[in-house]
Design a protein around this motif. Sequence first.
Motif, PDB file in Angstrom:
ATOM      1  N   GLN A 378       0.549  -1.405   0.008  1.00  0.00           N
ATOM      2  CA  GLN A 378      -0.180  -0.322  -0.016  1.00  0.00           C
ATOM      3  C   GLN A 378       0.382   1.176  -0.196  1.00  0.00           C
ATOM      4  O   GLN A 378       0.358   2.609  -0.715  1.00  0.00           O
ATOM      5  N   MET A 379       1.602   1.157   1.109  1.00  0.00           N
ATOM      6  CA  MET A 379       2.749   2.246   0.452  1.00  0.00           C
ATOM      7  C   MET A 379       3.809   2.534  -0.385  1.00  0.00           C
ATOM      8  O   MET A 379       3.813   3.808  -1.399  1.00  0.00           O
ATOM      9  N   ALA A 380       4.171   1.605  -0.686  1.00  0.00           N
ATOM     10  CA  ALA A 380       4.802   1.540  -2.173  1.00  0.00           C
ATOM     11  C   ALA A 380       3.828   2.143  -3.152  1.00  0.00           C
ATOM     12  O   ALA A 380       3.911   2.838  -4.060  1.00  0.00           O
ATOM     13  N   GLU A 381       2.673   1.991  -3.495  1.00  0.00           N
ATOM     14  CA  GLU A 381       1.815   2.184  -4.569  1.00  0.00           C
ATOM     15  C   GLU A 381       1.622   3.594  -4.141  1.00  0.00           C
ATOM     16  O   GLU A 381       1.710   4.286  -5.372  1.00  0.00           O
ATOM     17  N   GLU A 382       1.329   3.927  -3.275  1.00  0.00           N
ATOM     18  CA  GLU A 382       0.889   5.303  -3.108  1.00  0.00           C
ATOM     19  C   GLU A 382       2.666   6.436  -3.463  1.00  0.00           C
ATOM     20  O   GLU A 382       2.121   7.802  -3.887  1.00  0.00           O
ATOM     21  N   HIS A 383       3.260   5.884  -2.942  1.00  0.00           N
ATOM     22  CA  HIS A 383       4.886   6.347  -3.215  1.00  0.00           C
ATOM     23  C   HIS A 383       4.746   6.495  -4.740  1.00  0.00           C
ATOM     24  O   HIS A 383       5.725   7.967  -4.819  1.00  0.00           O
ATOM     25  N   LYS A 384       4.375   6.032  -5.283  1.00  0.00           N
ATOM     26  CA  LYS A 384       4.462   6.065  -6.855  1.00  0.00           C
ATOM     27  C   LYS A 384       3.529   6.697  -7.197  1.00  0.00           C
ATOM     28  O   LYS A 384       3.657   8.374  -7.895  1.00  0.00           O
ATOM     29  N   GLU A 385       2.011   6.962  -6.702  1.00  0.00           N
ATOM     30  CA  GLU A 385       1.033   7.899  -7.412  1.00  0.00           C
ATOM     31  C   GLU A 385       1.284   9.325  -7.436  1.00  0.00           C
ATOM     32  O   GLU A 385       0.637  10.115  -7.694  1.00  0.00           O
ATOM     33  N   VAL A 386       1.720   9.475  -6.700  1.00  0.00           N
ATOM     34  CA  VAL A 386       1.916  11.070  -6.232  1.00  0.00           C
ATOM     35  C   VAL A 386       3.223  11.833  -6.512  1.00  0.00           C
ATOM     36  O   VAL A 386       2.508  12.817  -7.167  1.00  0.00           O
ATOM     37  N   ARG A 387       3.433  11.268  -7.809  1.00  0.00           N
ATOM     38  CA  ARG A 387       4.317  12.030  -8.487  1.00  0.00           C
ATOM     39  C   ARG A 387       3.650  12.205  -9.848  1.00  0.00           C
ATOM     40  O   ARG A 387       4.091  12.673 -10.496  1.00  0.00           O
ATOM     41  N   ILE A 388       2.421  11.661 -10.178  1.00  0.00           N
ATOM     42  CA  ILE A 388       1.470  11.931 -11.110  1.00  0.00           C
ATOM     43  C   ILE A 388       0.476  12.803 -10.677  1.00  0.00           C
ATOM     44  O   ILE A 388       0.544  14.275 -10.939  1.00  0.00           O
ATOM     45  N   TRP A 389       0.084  13.120  -9.336  1.00  0.00           N
ATOM     46  CA  TRP A 389      -0.809  14.002  -8.957  1.00  0.00           C
ATOM     47  C   TRP A 389       0.170  15.069  -8.023  1.00  0.00           C
ATOM     48  O   TRP A 389      -0.434  16.215  -8.906  1.00  0.00           O
ATOM     49  N   GLY A 390       1.430  14.928  -8.782  1.00  0.00           N
ATOM     50  CA  GLY A 390       1.883  16.209  -8.307  1.00  0.00           C
ATOM     51  C   GLY A 390       2.741  16.367  -9.559  1.00  0.00           C
ATOM     52  O   GLY A 390       3.399  18.088  -9.770  1.00  0.00           O
ATOM     53  N   GLY A 391       2.397  16.288 -10.392  1.00  0.00           N
ATOM     54  CA  GLY A 391       2.725  15.966 -11.568  1.00  0.00           C
ATOM     55  C   GLY A 391       4.994  16.363 -12.480  1.00  0.00           C
ATOM     56  O   GLY A 391       4.923  17.312 -13.050  1.00  0.00           O
ATOM     57  N   ILE A 392       4.910  15.786 -11.588  1.00  0.00           N
ATOM     58  CA  ILE A 392       6.685  15.700 -11.881  1.00  0.00           C
ATOM     59  C   ILE A 392       6.890  14.560 -13.035  1.00  0.00           C
ATOM     60  O   ILE A 392       8.274  13.818 -13.102  1.00  0.00           O
ATOM     61  N   HIS A 393       6.165  12.582 -13.008  1.00  0.00           N
ATOM     62  CA  HIS A 393       6.200  12.263 -14.126  1.00  0.00           C
ATOM     63  C   HIS A 393       4.910  11.472 -14.270  1.00  0.00           C
ATOM     64  O   HIS A 393       3.876  11.316 -14.149  1.00  0.00           O
ATOM     65  N   PHE A 394       5.075  10.452 -15.222  1.00  0.00           N
ATOM     66  CA  PHE A 394       4.510  10.023 -15.917  1.00  0.00           C
ATOM     67  C   PHE A 394       4.779   8.491 -16.269  1.00  0.00           C
ATOM     68  O   PHE A 394       5.354   8.179 -15.511  1.00  0.00           O
ATOM     69  N   ARG A 395       3.136   7.946 -15.398  1.00  0.00           N
ATOM     70  CA  ARG A 395       3.227   7.047 -15.447  1.00  0.00           C
ATOM     71  C   ARG A 395       4.008   5.785 -15.966  1.00  0.00           C
ATOM     72  O   ARG A 395       4.902   4.987 -14.990  1.00  0.00           O
ATOM     73  N   ASN A 396       4.104   5.881 -17.029  1.00  0.00           N
ATOM     74  CA  ASN A 396       4.966   5.021 -17.977  1.00  0.00           C
ATOM     75  C   ASN A 396       6.655   4.901 -16.970  1.00  0.00           C
ATOM     76  O   ASN A 396       7.170   3.941 -17.029  1.00  0.00           O
ATOM     77  N   SER A 397       6.912   6.409 -16.760  1.00  0.00           N
ATOM     78  CA  SER A 397       7.825   6.702 -15.554  1.00  0.00           C
ATOM     79  C   SER A 397       8.380   5.273 -14.665  1.00  0.00           C
ATOM     80  O   SER A 397       9.264   5.097 -13.975  1.00  0.00           O
ATOM     81  N   LEU A 398       7.589   5.876 -14.294  1.00  0.00           N
ATOM     82  CA  LEU A 398       6.938   4.904 -12.490  1.00  0.00           C
ATOM     83  C   LEU A 398       6.823   3.400 -12.734  1.00  0.00           C
ATOM     84  O   LEU A 398       7.470   2.493 -11.880  1.00  0.00           O
ATOM     85  N   GLU A 399       6.579   2.872 -13.363  1.00  0.00           N
ATOM     86  CA  GLU A 399       6.119   1.716 -13.620  1.00  0.00           C
ATOM     87  C   GLU A 399       7.790   1.155 -14.087  1.00  0.00           C
ATOM     88  O   GLU A 399       8.396  -0.175 -13.478  1.00  0.00           O
ATOM     89  N   VAL A 400       8.094   1.905 -15.132  1.00  0.00           N
ATOM     90  CA  VAL A 400       9.440   1.211 -15.927  1.00  0.00           C
ATOM     91  C   VAL A 400      10.516   1.352 -13.784  1.00  0.00           C
ATOM     92  O   VAL A 400      11.256   0.338 -14.486  1.00  0.00           O
ATOM     93  N   GLY A 401      10.290   2.469 -13.561  1.00  0.00           N
ATOM     94  CA  GLY A 401      10.836   2.454 -12.383  1.00  0.00           C
ATOM     95  C   GLY A 401      10.888   1.583 -11.383  1.00  0.00           C
ATOM     96  O   GLY A 401      11.339   0.992 -11.056  1.00  0.00           O
TER      97      GLY A 401
END
Length: 421
Positions: A378-401
Amino acid sequence: MSYVTGSGYAEGEKTMNTLKTAIAGLALLSGTTLVRADVITDWTQTAIDVMKAVNVAGNPFTRTLAMVHVSMSDSINAVQDRYTRFTPDIAPDPNASAEAAAAAAAREILMRQYPGQKARIETTYAAMLEAVPDGPARAAGIALGEKVGGAVYADRQNDQTNVPDTYRPLTRPGAWVPTTPPAFSQYAAAKPWGMKAANQFRPGPPPKLSSALYARDYNEVKEFGGVKSIKRTDAQSDAVRFWAQGNLFAAWYQAAAQISARRGLGLAENARLFGLLSMGIANCYILDWDAKFHYQFWRPLTAIRNGDQDGNDATERDAGWLPLNATPMHPEYPSQAGINAGTARNILESVFGTGPESFAVTDVADARLQRRFDSLAQMAEEHKEVRIWGGIHFRNSLEVGESMGRKLADHLLANYLKPTR
């Protein structure tokens, strides 16, 4: 998962793009759960306090913690022989005190790294040794720990992290480029922990600007990540503000300390856990930097303001778009949050399993703010999603990372600090 705030919190107090502020407030091992102290957690806090005092942040912060934790794990296992060692050439001494060895190793690293903090380091060291009976075992442990700490320190002296920053912006003569240097660009060519090279798990390139995948990600971050977004919920905005840069690694140490205390991990087990976690996180800031500076993919702020120049009819330009988060000073692809989440989650779940785990993580810049989670996933998922909600990452970059992080963690688990029996 719940979010807890203290009164009087001012949003302006949080500087989202600086790690120095984050380190200054780090309450790493507490949360709301009383954590059993041992030589590992005590020296972790001392290392943090030392680095706070001299304003060490970001990539160098993770490098020092890795040296401290690996040296302690190796020292303990040179006595107890529970797990393999990163520095196997040091002769073991089963008659030595494991606690004294770990304390001496941590002291050795910190004194070599930050000699100006001698008083702070020696205070912790003296307190640690008071808990160990005087005698041959303590003396042997001190000698052993100093050898191990010296060996780990020497191993990192040619890791290329201290070379001059010679980053050259890609530009054409006469064109303006940002003049603030990127953050720790030399780490893109640094020597990782227990790997052949920084590019060992380098992913393929980011999606083509003309692709449907890029358009999907572009429009998602444009809609949810803008400072004036009407689609992002208040709860999502709160999460973005919590996950400042420093929390991306600090939260995993907090979770590890709380769960290991509840599980009653022994000294060698705790040393191994923190050793692997620190090796993994330190590697994140090397492997990810290699890929970032290899591809040099643009951030949403640049992309969305230039949406009319990407050759994709499905991406409409917004000339005044701003992200909720301040944009970090390094390239976008792949995501640091993604690789951190994949690495740390895999390492912790290898010890604790994938079941429910209740824990709280405290904001490193404001101890009044906490987030509570019911699992590492649960923490890992939010840890990623906030970078989209914050406007600094694209989803594909999160998935690849995240995929990179899982590979990195699996590599360390398969090859280092393994059980000896």
